[in-house]
Design an enzyme around this catalytic site. Structure first.
Site, short mmCIF file in Angstrom:
data_model
loop_
_atom_site.label_atom_id
_atom_site.label_comp_id
_atom_site.label_asym_id
_atom_site.label_seq_id
_atom_site.Cartn_x
_atom_site.Cartn_y
_atom_site.Cartn_z
N SER A 19 15.89 23.03 17.84
CA SER A 19 15.17 23.84 18.52
C SER A 19 15.46 25.34 18.53
O SER A 19 16.30 25.71 17.84
CB SER A 19 16.02 23.41 19.95
OG SER A 19 15.72 24.35 21.25
N TYR A 54 23.31 21.50 25.65
CA TYR A 54 22.08 21.34 24.77
C TYR A 54 22.24 22.11 23.85
O TYR A 54 21.96 22.00 22.63
CB TYR A 54 20.88 21.18 25.88
CG TYR A 54 19.34 21.38 24.99
CD1 TYR A 54 18.96 20.14 24.67
CD2 TYR A 54 18.84 22.39 24.52
CE1 TYR A 54 17.84 19.93 23.91
CE2 TYR A 54 17.80 22.39 23.96
CZ TYR A 54 17.13 21.05 23.22
OH TYR A 54 16.09 21.12 22.81
#
Length: 261
Positions: free
Chosen positions: A145, A158
């Site tokens: 990401s 995350y």
């Protein structure tokens, strides 16, 4: 299209929706044999399989929890039993949720880490074991990401998982480069997937997000899938240990655009 991918066998974790589904569909267009993993969404996985087949590929669906050794081994076993080989493994399965860090429970921290990071380790290790045993120049792609690079307050678990993927990918890529096993990652930015649907349905949140992107638009899952196809193909044969950002420039510090700062 990448002709060298035709008839190769690929496992895609988290393939029932979003980026995983788009990647599986793209591999179908490449005439690949696709093992589509899902956790709970059997209907979504089946729909993806039908789309893969309609595009010219072959497909099976496999229910498995990628955060467990048993789940990952089931995926590998089904790939070998059905298609007889393994060429590419895509560690795509992931999850996110929002919590202020001082309120984040250990159980919630562990749940995200287990899927996003431990699942990547287990999938990579299983694929490596097969590639090493067969002396095969295999290929592994990990879904990271932009938040392996950009801090994301209230998503500490995350961001930690994606930061872990970055150095895990680099380290293992270095470790197995001499065996001609390539390991790379993809770093999507703001992409129009189901996980973002509620946020992007709010016009204000949508515009706030677009303002963070130099290209001034939200990305499409097929654009991430195209990156995965390239990384899986021999066109990227001299590329290993990188995170390919597919983010419209989000990681380029857009606040400085136009000479600001």
């Amino acid at each position: 299209m990448f002709s060298d991918l035709s008839h190769k066998v690929v496992v895609v974790t988290g393939g029932s929706k979003g980026l995983g589904s788009a990647i599986a569909r793209r591999f179908g267009k490449e005439n690949m044999k696709v093992v589509i993993n899902y956790h709970t969404d059997a209907a979504g996985a089946q729909q993806t399989a039908e789309q893969v087949i309609a595009a010219g590929g072959q497909a099976i669906t496999v229910q498995a929890d990628v955060s467990t050794e048993d789940g990952i081994h089931t995926l590998c076993d089904m790939a070998l039993q059905t298609f007889g080989d393994l060429d590419v493994w895509v560690n795509n399965a992931g999850m996110e949720n929002q919590h202020a860090t001082h309120q984040l429970t250990l159980a919630e921290w562990q749940r995200v880490i287990n899927v996003n990071l431990t699942g990547v380790f287990l999938g990579t290790q299983t694929a490596l074991n097969y590639f090493v045993k067969k002396n095969k120049a295999g290929n592994i792609i990990n879904m990271s990401s932009v938040h392996e690079q950009i801090p994301w307050p209230t998503f500490a678990h995350y961001a930690a998982s994606k930061g872990g993927i970055k150095l895990f990918t680099q380290t293992v890529a270095m470790e197995y480069a001499a065996r001609h096993i390539r390991i790379n990652a993809i770093g999507p930015g703001a992409i129009n997937t189901p996980i973002n649907a509620v946020k992007f349905a709010d016009p204000q949140q949508l515009q706030t997000t677009i303002a963070m992107i130099p290209m001034q638009r939200i990305g499409d899952p097929d654009e991430v899938a195209a990156a995965a196809a390239w990384l899986a193909s021999s066109e990227s044969s001299y590329v290993t240990g990188v995170t390919l950002m597919v983010d419209g420039g989000m990681t380029l510090y857009p606040a400085f655009q136009g000479g600001n700062g």
